[in-house]
Design a protein around this motif. Structure first.
Motif, PDB file in Angstrom:
ATOM      1  N   VAL A   1      33.359  31.068  41.277  1.00  0.00           N
ATOM      2  CA  VAL A   1      34.797  31.263  41.516  1.00  0.00           C
ATOM      3  C   VAL A   1      35.014  32.196  42.699  1.00  0.00           C
ATOM      4  N   HIS A   2      34.290  33.299  42.728  1.00  0.00           N
ATOM      5  CA  HIS A   2      34.493  34.276  43.797  1.00  0.00           C
ATOM      6  C   HIS A   2      34.000  33.751  45.142  1.00  0.00           C
ATOM      7  N   GLN A   3      32.982  32.923  45.144  1.00  0.00           N
ATOM      8  CA  GLN A   3      32.561  32.303  46.400  1.00  0.00           C
ATOM      9  C   GLN A   3      33.656  31.393  46.941  1.00  0.00           C
ATOM     10  N   ALA A   4      34.273  30.624  46.054  1.00  0.00           N
ATOM     11  CA  ALA A   4      35.365  29.744  46.485  1.00  0.00           C
ATOM     12  C   ALA A   4      36.536  30.560  47.020  1.00  0.00           C
ATOM     13  N   LEU A   5      36.852  31.665  46.349  1.00  0.00           N
ATOM     14  CA  LEU A   5      37.946  32.525  46.808  1.00  0.00           C
ATOM     15  C   LEU A   5      37.623  33.122  48.176  1.00  0.00           C
ATOM     16  N   LEU A   6      36.369  33.505  48.364  1.00  0.00           N
ATOM     17  CA  LEU A   6      35.960  34.101  49.635  1.00  0.00           C
ATOM     18  C   LEU A   6      36.170  33.137  50.799  1.00  0.00           C
ATOM     19  N   PRO A  23      33.503  25.617  31.701  1.00  0.00           N
ATOM     20  CA  PRO A  23      33.873  26.881  32.357  1.00  0.00           C
ATOM     21  C   PRO A  23      32.925  27.195  33.510  1.00  0.00           C
ATOM     22  N   ALA A  24      33.482  27.673  34.594  1.00  0.00           N
ATOM     23  CA  ALA A  24      32.683  27.962  35.787  1.00  0.00           C
ATOM     24  C   ALA A  24      32.151  29.387  35.750  1.00  0.00           C
ATOM     25  N   HIS A  25      31.025  29.591  36.416  1.00  0.00           N
ATOM     26  CA  HIS A  25      30.469  30.940  36.527  1.00  0.00           C
ATOM     27  C   HIS A  25      31.357  31.755  37.472  1.00  0.00           C
ATOM     28  N   VAL A  59      42.703  34.189  35.021  1.00  0.00           N
ATOM     29  CA  VAL A  59      42.168  33.045  34.279  1.00  0.00           C
ATOM     30  C   VAL A  59      42.182  33.339  32.783  1.00  0.00           C
ATOM     31  N   ARG A  60      41.769  34.544  32.393  1.00  0.00           N
ATOM     32  CA  ARG A  60      41.774  34.897  30.969  1.00  0.00           C
ATOM     33  C   ARG A  60      43.197  34.941  30.416  1.00  0.00           C
ATOM     34  N   LEU A  61      44.141  35.451  31.206  1.00  0.00           N
ATOM     35  CA  LEU A  61      45.539  35.459  30.771  1.00  0.00           C
ATOM     36  C   LEU A  61      46.050  34.029  30.620  1.00  0.00           C
ATOM     37  N   TRP A  62      45.705  33.185  31.558  1.00  0.00           N
ATOM     38  CA  TRP A  62      46.113  31.773  31.518  1.00  0.00           C
ATOM     39  C   TRP A  62      45.596  31.105  30.240  1.00  0.00           C
ATOM     40  N   ASP A  63      44.324  31.299  29.947  1.00  0.00           N
ATOM     41  CA  ASP A  63      43.741  30.681  28.753  1.00  0.00           C
ATOM     42  C   ASP A  63      44.421  31.197  27.486  1.00  0.00           C
ATOM     43  N   HIS A  64      44.718  32.479  27.460  1.00  0.00           N
ATOM     44  CA  HIS A  64      45.421  33.059  26.312  1.00  0.00           C
ATOM     45  C   HIS A  64      46.793  32.409  26.132  1.00  0.00           C
ATOM     46  N   LEU A  65      47.541  32.274  27.226  1.00  0.00           N
ATOM     47  CA  LEU A  65      48.886  31.696  27.137  1.00  0.00           C
ATOM     48  C   LEU A  65      48.839  30.231  26.723  1.00  0.00           C
ATOM     49  N   ARG A  66      47.881  29.492  27.234  1.00  0.00           N
ATOM     50  CA  ARG A  66      47.776  28.067  26.874  1.00  0.00           C
ATOM     51  C   ARG A  66      47.446  27.926  25.384  1.00  0.00           C
ATOM     52  N   THR A  67      46.571  28.786  24.903  1.00  0.00           N
ATOM     53  CA  THR A  67      46.223  28.740  23.478  1.00  0.00           C
ATOM     54  C   THR A  67      47.443  29.039  22.619  1.00  0.00           C
ATOM     55  N   GLN A  68      48.186  30.069  22.966  1.00  0.00           N
ATOM     56  CA  GLN A  68      49.375  30.435  22.193  1.00  0.00           C
ATOM     57  C   GLN A  68      50.450  29.358  22.264  1.00  0.00           C
ATOM     58  N   THR A  78      37.049  24.234  40.062  1.00  0.00           N
ATOM     59  CA  THR A  78      38.404  23.919  40.515  1.00  0.00           C
ATOM     60  C   THR A  78      39.476  24.416  39.552  1.00  0.00           C
ATOM     61  N   ARG A  79      39.262  24.253  38.258  1.00  0.00           N
ATOM     62  CA  ARG A  79      40.296  24.663  37.306  1.00  0.00           C
ATOM     63  C   ARG A  79      40.613  26.146  37.458  1.00  0.00           C
ATOM     64  N   GLU A  80      39.577  26.965  37.472  1.00  0.00           N
ATOM     65  CA  GLU A  80      39.789  28.407  37.571  1.00  0.00           C
ATOM     66  C   GLU A  80      40.465  28.781  38.890  1.00  0.00           C
ATOM     67  N   VAL A  81      40.021  28.174  39.981  1.00  0.00           N
ATOM     68  CA  VAL A  81      40.574  28.538  41.286  1.00  0.00           C
ATOM     69  C   VAL A  81      42.018  28.058  41.425  1.00  0.00           C
ATOM     70  N   MET A  82      42.348  26.899  40.861  1.00  0.00           N
ATOM     71  CA  MET A  82      43.748  26.450  40.894  1.00  0.00           C
ATOM     72  C   MET A  82      44.652  27.384  40.100  1.00  0.00           C
ATOM     73  N   VAL A  83      44.161  27.856  38.967  1.00  0.00           N
ATOM     74  CA  VAL A  83      44.926  28.832  38.174  1.00  0.00           C
ATOM     75  C   VAL A  83      45.189  30.074  39.024  1.00  0.00           C
ATOM     76  N   ILE A  84      44.160  30.553  39.713  1.00  0.00           N
ATOM     77  CA  ILE A  84      44.279  31.759  40.533  1.00  0.00           C
ATOM     78  C   ILE A  84      45.189  31.512  41.737  1.00  0.00           C
TER      79      ILE A  84
END
Length: 759
Positions: free
Chosen positions: A560-565, A554-556, A497-506, A452-458
């Motif tokens: 994530v892609h199955q949920a997006l599909l 962290p989700a595989h 998701v990777r950009l989001w994690d980077h921004l949250r860390t910074q 859910t976390r990754e898909v909500m970010v997307i």
């Protein structure tokens, strides 16, 4: 109650008495007037003078956030009150409203969201729906809903404001409500036509034509120049050219909806010298930019259109209507005589449509249908829209919601006039999420898959304009900065998701100003980043209320892609051979956009977040997927084909090749399955023929040997007697077994179990 006065220089002040009398005597009033007449800022004050806003607030809707803020600030200033007290405003993620608020200025979309919580809108005693001539989907739905509500709320008053464009249609819709026309333009506007690129020898492009028009108007005298362009890229290109020209005492200012409030406010601040304001159609209506004496109109805008053939939304740049062109020209006649230069010909203007087509006739209706179903408003075909949508668009919207599993299955063939469909439990949850139904479906599926976390970010990233900026002057540097988040999985979604994690860390270690600078240095739009974070928080809160929980680990990416599909089943694509072209749903062909990780080395199967037709159909934001995933997610949509049944002595049963298609795409091919799953009768027939009659079965049953020996004896007798007619007839043998073997026996395993029970 604040003291109420009216600026004498506004045309609406002359109509004060007639407006007070008409609004007081009628439940619905149509006020027609061009932008600049003062209707947006003075009508709420007239309502206050009539005593409205006491039993409930005066709700004042605007089509755009920038207009909601500026109108609220202007009203508060004229009433000498602090913003957020007697006058407040609410836009997405910002709420300056208190218990003292009498006038609440808001976007029309925000009011529609309130209907979910308060069907009768009891917090309000008056509504002013401003700029109704824009005929956005929100405005048309809101007017339809208020038409439905007014008979239930005789205390409620409605004022609909419009430019002087077909106001009779609004009047007829509200049972011939009275129309009051307020003149807007106080000074004449001279029109000049300066087309470019018409003559083959004219090599000027739009930017060069704008530069020449700015130079021409600069010689006319003092005053600001407002330039209308179709989008942000065109604005930035023109701004670069004009800044290089180093115009004397001239400031270049962009103006578009997604700029920060601080940046937008710059166009309203006092200044010296000349300003050239480069704007989208955000400046066409709703707001009056002060000091404008001249207008340059490129004559185009990006118009969202739904392609019924491809079932996708398009964003072509189109010529604006005559009404829009006149609105644009009128922006320079507010304070003194003005000049408007049109970068197209008089003949071109005369051939344009008179009015801009209402959005409801050119957009996907899935979201509206979903909300109407959740609110119990009945069938969309009978909803009191100002202008009913095309039945084909209604059908497409319903089909998309069917794809997402929002509706209970239809019983047989249906027509759009057959009445409303019932929402499934999933559909009711989907209606509560503040995002496009496709993205909401992804979020609901992510809960099942633990991502859910990754898909909500997307989902939040896809719901806003891309926070990554690519300025033309520093394209290579921007691409390199963004490429850090691409990853090896080739997924544009996981890059978010990777950009989001980077921004949250910074953000945890940097101050507010430092974080803003980081965004600028890394080619990220700070305002859009904050909007992304705000929408994620809102989505997380609302989804939590319907039982969707965030994953702690962290989700595989596959999950994530199955949920997006789940939300993008009709955005699935299969690569055509070794080309970079994909075959999509219903025979559509598309390419992956150049900025995607899938553009250079595309996978065999991909999904795209959106399919947009500009010059050609293009998939934006893509990732590799496994087509088999679509079988479970699209169980209600897939079609099965079967062929080549064959008996397998090794299996002791018959199998058949299975082919599964989704919207014409072969998501599963040549899969061997048990024939009994699709044709039990044929499976039984083949078992009897091959196993029992032809003996293609190493069975350990006494009757098998007995019957085989008996048939051998009969054949031997027929041969000795030279009587072919005495040969055992296979069909008679089949009939013998057929009369004794139960109907549900289709394999040796089934037979063995049944036979043991007979002993």
């Amino acid at each position: 109650m604040p003291e109420i006065t009216y600026p004498a220089d506004l045309p609406i002040a002359e109509h004060r008495e007639s407006l007070l009398a008409t609004i007081g005597a009628h439940q619905v009033v149509i006020v027609a007037g061009e932008t600049g007449s003062g209707k947006s800022t003075q009508l709420p004050k007239l309502c206050l003078e009539l005593g409205r806003g006491v039993e409930g607030m005066i709700g004042h809707t605007q089509p755009r956030r920038v207009a909601a803020r500026t109108v609220a600030e202007r009203i508060a200033a004229e009433l000498h009150c602090e913003l957020g007290t007697a006058v407040g405003y609410a836009v997405r993620f910002t709420d300056r409203v208190s218990d003292q608020t009498l006038v609440k200025v808001m976007t029309d979309g925000l009011l529609l969201a309130e209907i979910q919580r308060d069907r009768r809108l009891l917090r309000y005693d008056t509504f002013i729906v401003d700029e109704a001539h824009e005929r956005s989907l929100n405005i048309d739905f809101l007017l339809g809903y208020l038409t439905h509500l007014l008979p239930q709320r005789p205390d409620l008053k409605l004022i609909v404001t419009s430019a002087t464009i077909d106001t009779e249609q609004f009047s007829r819709h509200f049972d011939h409500a009275p129309i009051i026309t307020v003149s807007g333009r106080a000074h004449p506007v001279e029109l000049r036509y300066r087309p470019f690129g018409v003559d083959p020898e004219d090599e000027r492009d739009q930017v060069a034509a704008i530069a020449e028009a700015v130079a021409e108007l600069s010689r006319e005298g003092p005053g600001d120049i407002l330039v209308f362009l179709s989008g942000e890229r065109e604005i930035h290109d023109a701004a670069d050219m004009l800044r290089k020209a180093e115009l004397h005492e001239t400031e270049i200012l962009p103006l578009y909806a997604r700029m920060s409030a601080v940046e937008q406010h710059r166009v309203f601040e006092p200044h010296v010298g000349r300003r050239v304001i480069l704007a989208t159609n955000v400046a066409e209506t709703s707001i009056t930019v002060p000091g404008v004496r001249y207008v340059i109109d490129a004559g185009t805008a990006r118009i969202s259109r739904y392609s019924r053939r491809l079932k996708v939304q398009r964003l072509p740049i189109e010529a604006v209507s005559q009404a829009s062109a006149n609105q644009r020209a009128g922006r320079c006649g507010r304070l003194a005589p003005g000049v408007a230069i049109r970068l197209y010909s008089d003949e071109d203007f005369s051939q344009r449509p008179a009015f801009t087509e209402p959005e409801i006739l050119r957009t996907s209706l899935a979201s509206v249908i979903l909300q109407m179903s959740a609110l119990g408003l009945g069938d969309i075909a009978s909803f009191p829209f100002v202008e009913p949508p095309d039945p084909r668009s209604i059908a497409d919207g319903i089909n998309l919601l069917d794809e997402l599993g929002a509706f209970e299955p239809a019983a047989g063939e249906r027509d759009v006039n057959d009445g409303p469909r019932r929402l499934t439990p999933l559909g009711r949850r989907l209606a509560q999420l503040p995002v496009d139904p496709r993205f909401g479906r992804m979020v609901l599926e992510s809960d099942r898959l633990g991502c859910t976390r990754e898909v909500m970010v997307i989902a939040a990233a896809l719901s806003i304009q891309d926070p990554r900026e690519r300025p033309a002057t520093r394209l290579d540097a921007a691409t390199q900065a963004h490429q850090r988040f691409a990853g090896e999985d080739g997924s544009d979604f996981m890059a978010f998701v990777r950009l989001w994690d980077h921004l949250r860390t910074q953000q945890r270690t940097l101050s507010g100003n430092q974080f803003r600078r980081l965004c600028r240095d890394e080619f990220l739009n700070y305002v859009r980043v904050r909007e992304w974070q705000d929408l994620y928080s809102q989505l997380r809160q609302i989804a939590g209320g319907i039982g969707v929980r965030l994953n702690s680990e962290p989700a595989h990416p596959d999950h994530v892609h199955q949920a997006l599909l789940a939300g993008l089943l009709s955005h699935l694509g299969m690569r055509e051979g070794e080309t970079k072209e994909f075959r999509g749903a219903r025979g559509a062909k598309f390419m992956i956009g150049r900025g995607s990780a899938q553009a250079k080395r595309p996978a065999q199967w991909v999904i795209a977040a959106e399919l947009v037709e500009t010059n050609r159909l293009c998939g934006r934001v893509a990732a590799r997927v496994q087509p088999e995933w679509a079988e479970r997610l699209g169980r209600h949509l897939v079609k099965y084909q079967h062929g080549e049944p064959e008996w397998s002595a090794e299996r002791g049963s018959s199998t058949v090749l299975e082919r599964v298609t989704l919207y014409g795409l072969p998501i599963v091919t040549n899969r061997r399955i048990q024939l009994s799953r699709v044709d039990p009768a044929l499976a039984r027939e083949m078992f009897v023929r091959h196993a029992l009659v032809e003996g293609d079965w190493a069975a350990d049953h006494a009757f098998v040997d007995h019957n085989r020996h008996l048939l051998d004896d009969v054949r031997a007798l027929a041969e000795r007697a030279r009587r072919p007619d005495l040969e055992p007839d296979p069909e008679l043998v089949i009939a013998f077994y057929d009369g004794r073997v139960p109907a549900d026996i289709t394999s040796t395993r089934h037979f063995d179990r049944w036979w043991r029970q007979q002993q």
